[in-house]
Design a protein around this motif. Structure first.
Motif, PDB file in Angstrom:
ATOM      1  N   ARG A 140      79.001  77.473  22.014  1.00 44.61           N
ATOM      2  CA  ARG A 140      79.387  78.497  21.033  1.00 44.61           C
ATOM      3  C   ARG A 140      79.878  79.758  21.751  1.00 44.61           C
ATOM      4  NH1 ARG A 140      81.060  76.428  17.092  1.00 44.61           N
ATOM      5  NH2 ARG A 140      81.173  78.513  16.235  1.00 44.61           N
ATOM      6  N   ILE A 141      79.166  80.189  22.796  1.00 47.26           N
ATOM      7  CA  ILE A 141      79.579  81.402  23.516  1.00 47.26           C
ATOM      8  C   ILE A 141      80.932  81.175  24.186  1.00 47.26           C
ATOM      9  CG2 ILE A 141      78.999  82.947  25.431  1.00 47.26           C
ATOM     10  CD1 ILE A 141      76.162  82.814  24.664  1.00 47.26           C
ATOM     11  N   LYS A 142      81.111  79.964  24.757  1.00 48.96           N
ATOM     12  CA  LYS A 142      82.392  79.661  25.402  1.00 48.96           C
ATOM     13  C   LYS A 142      83.521  79.700  24.374  1.00 48.96           C
ATOM     14  CE  LYS A 142      80.978  77.034  29.407  1.00 48.96           C
ATOM     15  NZ  LYS A 142      80.597  75.727  29.896  1.00 48.96           N
ATOM     16  N   TYR A 143      83.218  79.190  23.173  1.00 46.41           N
ATOM     17  CA  TYR A 143      84.223  79.167  22.116  1.00 46.41           C
ATOM     18  C   TYR A 143      84.597  80.587  21.696  1.00 46.41           C
ATOM     19  CZ  TYR A 143      86.175  78.708  17.461  1.00 46.41           C
ATOM     20  OH  TYR A 143      86.971  78.832  16.373  1.00 46.41           O
ATOM     21  N   TYR A 144      83.579  81.457  21.513  1.00 47.81           N
ATOM     22  CA  TYR A 144      83.871  82.822  21.081  1.00 47.81           C
ATOM     23  C   TYR A 144      84.635  83.589  22.157  1.00 47.81           C
ATOM     24  CZ  TYR A 144      80.753  82.022  17.183  1.00 47.81           C
ATOM     25  OH  TYR A 144      80.179  81.517  16.061  1.00 47.81           O
ATOM     26  N   ARG A 145      84.336  83.288  23.396  1.00 54.88           N
ATOM     27  CA  ARG A 145      85.072  83.951  24.474  1.00 54.88           C
ATOM     28  C   ARG A 145      86.550  83.596  24.360  1.00 54.88           C
ATOM     29  NH1 ARG A 145      87.576  83.869  28.746  1.00 54.88           N
ATOM     30  NH2 ARG A 145      87.335  85.442  30.383  1.00 54.88           N
ATOM     31  N   GLN A 146      86.790  82.305  24.085  1.00 55.20           N
ATOM     32  CA  GLN A 146      88.156  81.825  23.922  1.00 55.20           C
ATOM     33  C   GLN A 146      88.839  82.525  22.737  1.00 55.20           C
ATOM     34  OE1 GLN A 146      88.054  77.627  23.409  1.00 55.20           O
ATOM     35  NE2 GLN A 146      90.072  77.335  24.257  1.00 55.20           N
ATOM     36  N   VAL A 147      88.112  82.689  21.635  1.00 55.26           N
ATOM     37  CA  VAL A 147      88.682  83.353  20.455  1.00 55.26           C
ATOM     38  C   VAL A 147      89.073  84.780  20.805  1.00 55.26           C
ATOM     39  CG1 VAL A 147      88.175  84.209  18.138  1.00 55.26           C
ATOM     40  CG2 VAL A 147      87.460  81.931  18.772  1.00 55.26           C
ATOM     41  N   PHE A 148      88.178  85.485  21.529  1.00 54.51           N
ATOM     42  CA  PHE A 148      88.483  86.870  21.895  1.00 54.51           C
ATOM     43  C   PHE A 148      89.667  86.935  22.856  1.00 54.51           C
ATOM     44  CE2 PHE A 148      85.727  90.424  20.603  1.00 54.51           C
ATOM     45  CZ  PHE A 148      84.971  89.756  19.673  1.00 54.51           C
ATOM     46  N   GLU A 149      89.833  85.898  23.664  1.00 57.63           N
ATOM     47  CA  GLU A 149      90.906  85.912  24.655  1.00 57.63           C
ATOM     48  C   GLU A 149      92.253  85.582  24.011  1.00 57.63           C
ATOM     49  OE1 GLU A 149      90.900  84.470  29.241  1.00 57.63           O
ATOM     50  OE2 GLU A 149      90.438  83.012  27.718  1.00 57.63           O
ATOM     51  N   ARG A 150      92.242  84.666  23.015  1.00 56.43           N
ATOM     52  CA  ARG A 150      93.506  84.125  22.514  1.00 56.43           C
ATOM     53  C   ARG A 150      93.887  84.565  21.115  1.00 56.43           C
ATOM     54  NH1 ARG A 150      92.889  77.962  24.501  1.00 56.43           N
ATOM     55  NH2 ARG A 150      92.664  78.399  26.714  1.00 56.43           N
ATOM     56  N   ASP A 151      92.912  84.867  20.267  1.00 56.01           N
ATOM     57  CA  ASP A 151      93.261  85.110  18.873  1.00 56.01           C
ATOM     58  C   ASP A 151      94.064  86.399  18.744  1.00 56.01           C
ATOM     59  OD1 ASP A 151      91.929  83.934  16.043  1.00 56.01           O
ATOM     60  OD2 ASP A 151      92.901  85.901  15.955  1.00 56.01           O
ATOM     61  N   PRO A 152      95.257  86.324  18.121  1.00 58.68           N
ATOM     62  CA  PRO A 152      96.088  87.545  18.032  1.00 58.68           C
ATOM     63  C   PRO A 152      95.444  88.665  17.218  1.00 58.68           C
ATOM     64  CG  PRO A 152      97.063  85.719  16.777  1.00 58.68           C
ATOM     65  CD  PRO A 152      95.936  85.152  17.567  1.00 58.68           C
ATOM     66  N   THR A 153      94.568  88.323  16.252  1.00 60.61           N
ATOM     67  CA  THR A 153      93.890  89.369  15.466  1.00 60.61           C
ATOM     68  C   THR A 153      93.101  90.290  16.382  1.00 60.61           C
ATOM     69  OG1 THR A 153      93.498  87.550  13.939  1.00 60.61           O
ATOM     70  CG2 THR A 153      92.556  89.675  13.352  1.00 60.61           C
ATOM     71  N   ILE A 154      92.474  89.693  17.388  1.00 55.38           N
ATOM     72  CA  ILE A 154      91.664  90.481  18.318  1.00 55.38           C
ATOM     73  C   ILE A 154      92.551  91.115  19.380  1.00 55.38           C
ATOM     74  CG2 ILE A 154      89.808  90.347  20.030  1.00 55.38           C
ATOM     75  CD1 ILE A 154      88.606  89.715  17.417  1.00 55.38           C
ATOM     76  N   THR A 155      93.357  90.308  20.026  1.00 53.57           N
ATOM     77  CA  THR A 155      94.091  90.810  21.207  1.00 53.57           C
ATOM     78  C   THR A 155      95.076  91.913  20.843  1.00 53.57           C
ATOM     79  OG1 THR A 155      95.607  88.959  20.931  1.00 53.57           O
ATOM     80  CG2 THR A 155      93.896  88.722  22.602  1.00 53.57           C
ATOM     81  N   LYS A 156      95.689  91.812  19.653  1.00 54.63           N
ATOM     82  CA  LYS A 156      96.667  92.850  19.296  1.00 54.63           C
ATOM     83  C   LYS A 156      96.012  94.202  19.086  1.00 54.63           C
ATOM     84  CE  LYS A 156     100.534  90.247  17.572  1.00 54.63           C
ATOM     85  NZ  LYS A 156     101.329  89.846  16.434  1.00 54.63           N
TER      86      LYS A 156
END
Lengths: 399, 130
Positions: free
Chosen positions: A188-204
């Motif tokens: 789960r932590i690995k998945y959330y890290r990936q979301v924070f790294e790739r998801d445009p909602t976060i990164t933008k």
């Protein structure tokens, strides 16, 4: 010659008080943001809304009662407060806990680091308007809370530390349950890290916002993940090697970028690192006794003083304890990492837009009650209107 | 896209939140819940009242009809649960291990129990009736 500040004061059309009450975070603070249009030109940090006089309270209570009082300075990081204070008492008493107790102390603190980092990442997701991510992170954070309950007997308040050891031990059944929880938590932590790294909602919203140069963070005395997120390699766990950190292997993680995204990704990486440490501890737990008999501890303390520090989830936390003999401390001085990070970081908001202020503030992991609403005062037209935090974070300010 | 998958995978599942009064929260057997002194063991030494960080334990005189053999001063501790922080310091400093511990966390109910007085006195009355 006209000074730059004088020019900026003339241009100010907005003075936005953010805070001091917000139910989502933990302590009340007020950021008075002066803005020229959308651009922040000055930030005043007002604190002092949550003064409870804990340092004075510790002077009026005995050393042992203070263990439970100082762990209530902060609910999220209560084990680090208790550990730091208890190690100071151990230095004054000149006693050493058993190796098993040291390992269990590190286990409690690292579990706390995982849930603290998960919490602030969830809050960041909420602040940028990604509420679904907030919900899912908080759901998986319950796994860590359960692990803490199994280990210490309390979901939030551990009350786990006592001079000379810890207050309860784990058996084989609990050990395997904790390992099972860690096994479920890791993907789960690995998945959330990936979301924070790739998801445009976060990164933008996070990339390039609140950039701190290494020189800035060192000059302003910022600590913890904020420091490491700007590429400065400093971690009390690695520098002091207190408790069992000299035996448990771990890496100090740094990011060079120095922006809000780097700080959040650093927290995910640290959570993963803590998870590996917890697994190492559970697999290499030394034999022997860990629980101290509280009835046999000395009631009166010798004269002396101790200065200890720990790496709290938010950075370096220090305690200074002075004993003049007897059963009460003469002085307990606490310096929390949030105080450094929030008071000294007013410079870092300047030049960004008003909508970035909550993002930058949350990226410092403030132990504060965040911003419920803002009042916009248009001095030229004499208009006052209220803006909710959601509008502020999602749309910016529509004046 | 990955997060859309995550959201879709929850569409047919039940909510994660528990409908609390109807479904019981899973709680550890040895988590720190409501505790009270067993007066058959208590010696009335007041150590728990002295050591309590929240100062919620007061020593009371036992009713005259109850005379436990090991309690010469006739005092017993009463915990005010409203202010108790459940740190279990009283449990760990008790020289005779008189405290009965439980994982009972539901302190607010229709029959709210605000102090340990009734629970403690019941232990003594049970002991006498046996």
């Amino acid at each position: 010659m006209t000074r730059a500040t004088a020019v900026s004061e003339e241009l100010v059309t907005l003075e936005i008080p953010i805070g001091p009450q917000h139910p989502a975070l933990h302590e009340p603070i007020m950021l008075k943001v002066h803005a020229d249009g959308e651009e922040v030109v000055k930030v005043e940090v007002n604190t002092g809304y949550n003064h409870r006089g804990i340092e004075k309270l510790t002077e009026r209570n005995t050393f042992y009662k203070d263990i439970f009082i100082v762990s209530r300075v902060c609910g999220i990081c209560n084990t680090v407060h208790a550990d730091c204070y208890v190690r100071a008492l151990e230095q004054i008493l000149n006693i050493e806990p058993s190796p098993r107790a040291k390992y269990l102390r590190v286990l409690a603190q690292e579990l706390e680091r995982i849930h603290s980092h998960m919490l602030i990442n969830a809050v960041m997701a909420e602040i940028v308007g990604f509420d679904t991510l907030f919900m899912t992170i908080m759901r998986d954070r319950e796994l860590v809370m359960k692990a803490k309950e199994i280990l210490t007997g309390g979901r939030v308040h551990a009350d786990y530390f006592m001079p000379g050891g810890v207050r309860r031990d784990i058996d084989e059944v609990k050990r395997s349950r904790l390992l099972d929880i860690l096994k479920r938590l890791e993907p789960r932590i690995k998945y959330y890290r990936q979301v924070f790294e790739r998801d445009p909602t976060i990164t933008k919203r996070l990339t390039g916002v609140g950039v701190l140069r290494p020189r800035d963070v060192v000059e302003h005395g910022l600590v913890g993940p904020v420091l490491r997120g700007s590429g400065v390699r400093s971690d009390v766990r690695a520098e002091d090697r207190y408790d069992a950190y000299d035996e448990v292997p771990f890496n100090v993680i740094t990011y060079e970028e120095g922006d809000s995204l780097a700080r959040m990704l650093l927290r995910w990486d640290e959570a993963l690192e803590s998870l590996n440490m917890c697994r190492y501890i559970l697999e290499h737990l030394p034999q022997g006794s860990a629980v101290v008999d509280e009835r046999k501890l000395p009631r009166r303390f010798p004269e002396g003083e101790a200065y200890t520090r720990v790496e709290a989830p938010r950075g370096e936390l220090t305690y200074y304890v002075r004993s003049k003999g007897g059963d009460k401390p003469y002085r307990v001085k606490i310096r929390t990492p949030s105080y450094n990070n929030i008071i000294n970081s007013a410079f870092s908001y300047i030049g960004y837009s008003i909508a970035d202020v909550p993002v930058i503030l949350v990226s410092y992991d403030p132990c504060i009650s965040c911003m419920e609403r803002a009042i916009i005062v248009d001095r030229r037209r004499g208009i006052r209107k209220l803006v909710s935090l959601r509008d502020l974070a999602m749309k910016g300010v529509a004046v | 896209m990955s997060f859309v998958k995550e959201v879709l995978s929850h569409l047919l599942r039940k909510p994660v939140t528990i409908e609390y009064p109807y479904v019981e929260t899973s709680i550890e057997q040895d988590s720190r819940g409501r505790h009270f002194p067993d007066l058959r063991k208590c010696i009335g030494c007041s150590l728990c009242a002295i050591e309590c960080p929240a100062k919620v334990i007061t020593m009371k005189k036992l009713p005259s009809e109850l005379k436990p053999p090991k309690n010469p001063r006739g005092l017993y501790p009463v915990i005010n649960y409203i202010g108790c922080v459940f740190c279990y310091r009283c449990v760990s400093v008790c020289p005779v291990n008189a405290y009965v511990v439980s994982s009972e966390y539901r302190l607010a109910s229709d029959r709210s129990i605000e102090s340990s007085e009734e629970l403690s006195l019941a232990t003594l009355r049970e002991g006498e009736s046996r």
